[in-house]
Design an enzyme around this catalytic site. Structure first.
Site, mmCIF file in Angstrom:
data_model
loop_
_atom_site.group_PDB
_atom_site.id
_atom_site.type_symbol
_atom_site.label_atom_id
_atom_site.label_comp_id
_atom_site.label_asym_id
_atom_site.label_seq_id
_atom_site.Cartn_x
_atom_site.Cartn_y
_atom_site.Cartn_z
ATOM 1 N N LYS A 273 0.835 -1.192 0.000
ATOM 2 C CA LYS A 273 0.000 0.000 0.000
ATOM 3 C C LYS A 273 0.877 1.252 0.000
ATOM 4 C CE LYS A 273 -3.698 -2.185 2.734
ATOM 5 N NZ LYS A 273 -4.803 -2.131 1.768
ATOM 6 N N ARG A 347 -9.711 -12.447 1.789
ATOM 7 C CA ARG A 347 -10.500 -13.537 1.207
ATOM 8 C C ARG A 347 -9.765 -14.865 1.290
ATOM 9 N NH1 ARG A 347 -10.592 -10.339 -4.355
ATOM 10 N NH2 ARG A 347 -10.730 -8.719 -2.763
#
Length: 524
Positions: A273, A347
Site C-alpha cells: 500500500k 478472502r
C-alpha cells in the site's frame, strides 16, 4: 489504560442535582414530550424548573438533530430525528452516538437519561457504548487516577412502558461490553495487538466462559493444508493462527459458525500500500474483533444452539518469505489460487476459515465477517455493512436485524454465474483478485470466499463486509457485535434478544415461508 469511563446501566439512577452529577436527557422529540416531569425533576431540580424544561422542549427543532442547554454546562437535552427513512434504524443509533459524544456535559460522575420505546433499548444501549472508547495512550490520561462513571437510565415511553428488569439490564450491559471490547481491539495498534496478543484476548474470553480454544498455528497451518492463512501471515515475526471458541450446549438443534477476518495489520504485502493508504490498517481485524465481542456477550446471555467462533489471524507483512504475486497456494478447500494481488489477502484467510467451519465443525449456518474491500464504502457507504448470502430469506433477515440493532446492512448483488469469471486463471483454479475492478468488486470478493464452500453448498452462507462501518473518523465503532446478537437472537435464552431478532420484529416472515427442517430452531 487508566482513566477509562465506566459505563453502568440502571433501572433507576439516583436523584442528584446537576451540579453534582451532570445530566444529558436524550430521545426523539415526540418521546421527550411524553415524559412526565415527575420522572425528571429529581435529576434537574432545583436549578431547572418544570417551566424551563417545557421551554427547552418547545425550542428544540431537530433537523435532523438539535440540543439545548438546560443549566450552564451541567444539564442538557438533545433530540434525535423525528423520523427516519426505511434504510435507517428506528433508534437513530448513529445520531445517538454522535449526540452523546458532543452534548454530554463533562465531569467524573455523569448521567444519561435515554428516552425511547422498548423496541429501541438494545440498539440505543449499543450506540451509547460506541461513544466511550476505552483505548488510549495519551500520557496525560494515564496520569489521571480518578474514576470516571457514566450511568445510563432508560425511560420507556409508548406501549409496554414499564421499567427495565434486571435481565434486560444484564443483556444491554453485556452487549455494551462486547461493543467496547471489539472497539478496543480494533483501536489498538499492531505493536500491541499482534497475533500473539489477539490470541491472548481469545484465551481471556475463553477462560471467562470456561471454554478452551482450539489453536492451529505457524508451521502446523501449512502441514494441515491452511494455505490461505499460512501464505498471508508467514512473513510476519508473529506467526499466523486459526483459533476456535466453541459453545456446545445440550439440546442444540443446529450448528452455527461465525468466521472472522483477523488481519492485525495489512501492509498489502509485496503489492504494498502507499503511504496514505496504509495508516489505519490496524483496523483490518475488525471482523474477528466483532465476533469475539459478540460471542462473549451471546454466550453469557445463554445460547441454545452450537456456536463456534473461528478467528483467522495473520499479519500481512513484507519479508524474505512473503508471498509473491504469481505464487500459487493450495487452500484448505483443496482448490488452488494464483496470487495476482497480495493485498487481496482477507478472502484467502476467510476461505480457509469457512471451509474449516463446514468440514471440521459441520456447521449448518456459516457467517463470515470482515473488513474486506475498500469498495464496500462505495457500494453501501459508511453506515451500512454490505451483505451477500446464498439465501434470500437470510438477506432480508440481515437487513431487519441491522435496523433493530443499529448495525445497519444492505445487500450486495449475488450472481456468481455472471461475476465469478473475474477470477479466471490459466494455471490454477482461480486468481485471488478480479480482472475488472469496475465490475462489482465487493460482490466478487465475497464470491471468492463462497466458491471455496461451493456455490451448491446446501447450508446457509452469509458474508458481511464491514470495511467502512468498522470506524468513525479515527475511532473504532465495535460494529458487528449488535448485528450478530440480533440476527441470531431467536437462539438466545434472553427475551430482549428474542425481541430484536428478525422473527421478533413486526412484519417478520411467517414460519410457512422458511422452508427449513422442522427439527431445527427457526432463527429468521
Amino acid at each position: 489504560m487508566a482513566n477509562v469511563v465506566v459505563l453502568e446501566f440502571k433501572a433507576k439512577a439516583e436523584d442528584s442535582e446537576p451540579q453534582n452529577r451532570p445530566v444529558l436527557i436524550i430521545g426523539q422529540h415526540s418521546n421527550l414530550q411524553q415524559v412526565n416531569w415527575n420522572q425528571l425533576k429529581g435529576k434537574l431540580q432545583p436549578v431547572v424548573s418544570k417551566e424551563v424544561w417545557q421551554s427547552a422542549l418547545s425550542a428544540l427543532n431537530p433537523n435532523p438533530t438539535d440540543n439545548c442547554a438546560l443549566y450552564l454546562n451541567h444539564a442538557a437535552v438533545a433530540a434525535l430525528p423525528s423520523r427516519v427513512s426505511r434504510h435507517n434504524s428506528p433508534s437513530s443509533a448513529h445520531f445517538l452516538s454522535r449526540l452523546v459524544r458532543t452534548c454530554l456535559p463533562g465531569g467524573t460522575n455523569r448521567c444519561i437519561l435515554m428516552v425511547c420505546e422498548r423496541s429501541d433499548v438494545f440498539a440505543s444501549a449499543c450506540a451509547i457504548a460506541r461513544a466511550f472508547p476505552t483505548f488510549s495512550r495519551r500520557s496525560a490520561s494515564s496520569r489521571r487516577t480518578e474514576k470516571k462513571l457514566v450511568t445510563v437510565e432508560f425511560v420507556i415511553v409508548g406501549q409496554d412502558n414499564g421499567p427495565l428488569n434486571l435481565a434486560a439490564l444484564e443483556c444491554i450491559s453485556n452487549a455494551a461490553d462486547g461493543v467496547r471490547l471489539a472497539a478496543r481491539i480494533v483501536d489498538t495498534p499492531c505493536n500491541e495487538m499482534n497475533t500473539d496478543n489477539f490470541l491472548d484476548e481469545i484465551k481471556t474470553v475463553g477462560t471467562e466462559l470456561n471454554i478452551t480454544p482450539v489453536i492451529i498455528r505457524g508451521e502446523e497451518l501449512k502441514h494441515k493444508g491452511f494455505g490461505g492463512i499460512y501464505g498471508v501471515g508467514k512473513a510476519a515475526v508473529h506467526p499466523p493462527a486459526l483459533a476456535v471458541l466453541s459453545h456446545m450446549p445440550d439440546g442444540a438443534t443446529q450448528t452455527i459458525a461465525w468466521v472472522g477476518k483477523g488481519i492485525v495489520y495489512d501492509t498489502g504485502g509485496l503489492s504494498i500500500k502507499g503511504k496514505t493508504a496504509m495508516p489505519g490498517m490496524k483496523r483490518d481485524c475488525g471482523g474477528a474483533a466483532a465476533i469475539l465481542g459478540a460471542f462473549r456477550a451471546t454466550v453469557k446471555q445463554g445460547f441454545k444452539d452450537n456456536l463456534h467462533a473461528v478467528f483467522c489471524l495473520a499479519e500481512n507483512s513484507v519479508g524474505p518469505t512473503a508471498t509473491r504475486p504469481d505464487d500459487i497456494h493450495t487452500l484448505y478447500s483443496g482448490k488452488t489460487v494464483e496470487i495476482n494481488n497480495t493485498d487481496a489477502e482477507g478472502r484467502l484467510v476467510l476461505s480457509d476459515g469457512v471451509v474449516y467451519a463446514s468440514k471440521d465443525l459441520s456447521a449448518d449456518i456459516i457467517l463470515d465477517m470482515a473488513t474486506l474491500t475498500g469498495a464496500q464504502g462505495i457500494a453501501t457507504g459508511k453506515y451500512h455493512a454490505a451483505v451477500m448470502t446464498n439465501s434470500e430469506q437470510w438477506e432480508a433477515a440481515c437487513v431487519r436485524a441491522g435496523r433493530s440493532s443499529g448495525d445497519m446492512t444492505h445487500p450486495l448483488v449475488y450472481c456468481p454465474e455472471l461475476h465469478f469469471s473475474e477470477f479466471t486463471s490459466a494455471v490454477a483454479d482461480m486468481k485471488n483478485s478480479v480482472a475488472d475492478r469496475e465490475n462489482a468488486t465487493s460482490s466478487c470478493a465475497g464470491l471468492f470466499i463462497g466458491s471455496h464452500l461451493g456455490f451448491d453448498w446446501p447450508g446457509v452462507w452469509v458474508h458481511v463486509d464491514i470495511a467502512s462501518p468498522v470506524h468513525s473518523g479515527e475511532r473504532a465503532t465495535g460494529f458487528g457485535v449488535a448485528l450478530l446478537m440480533a440476527l441470531f437472537g431467536q437462539a438466545s435464552d434472553d427475551p430482549m434478544l428474542n425481541k430484536v431478532s428478525p422473527l421478533g420484529m413486526p412484519n417478520a416472515a411467517s414460519g410457512d415461508q422458511m422452508n427449513r427442517d422442522c427439527k431445527r430452531r427457526k432463527l429468521i
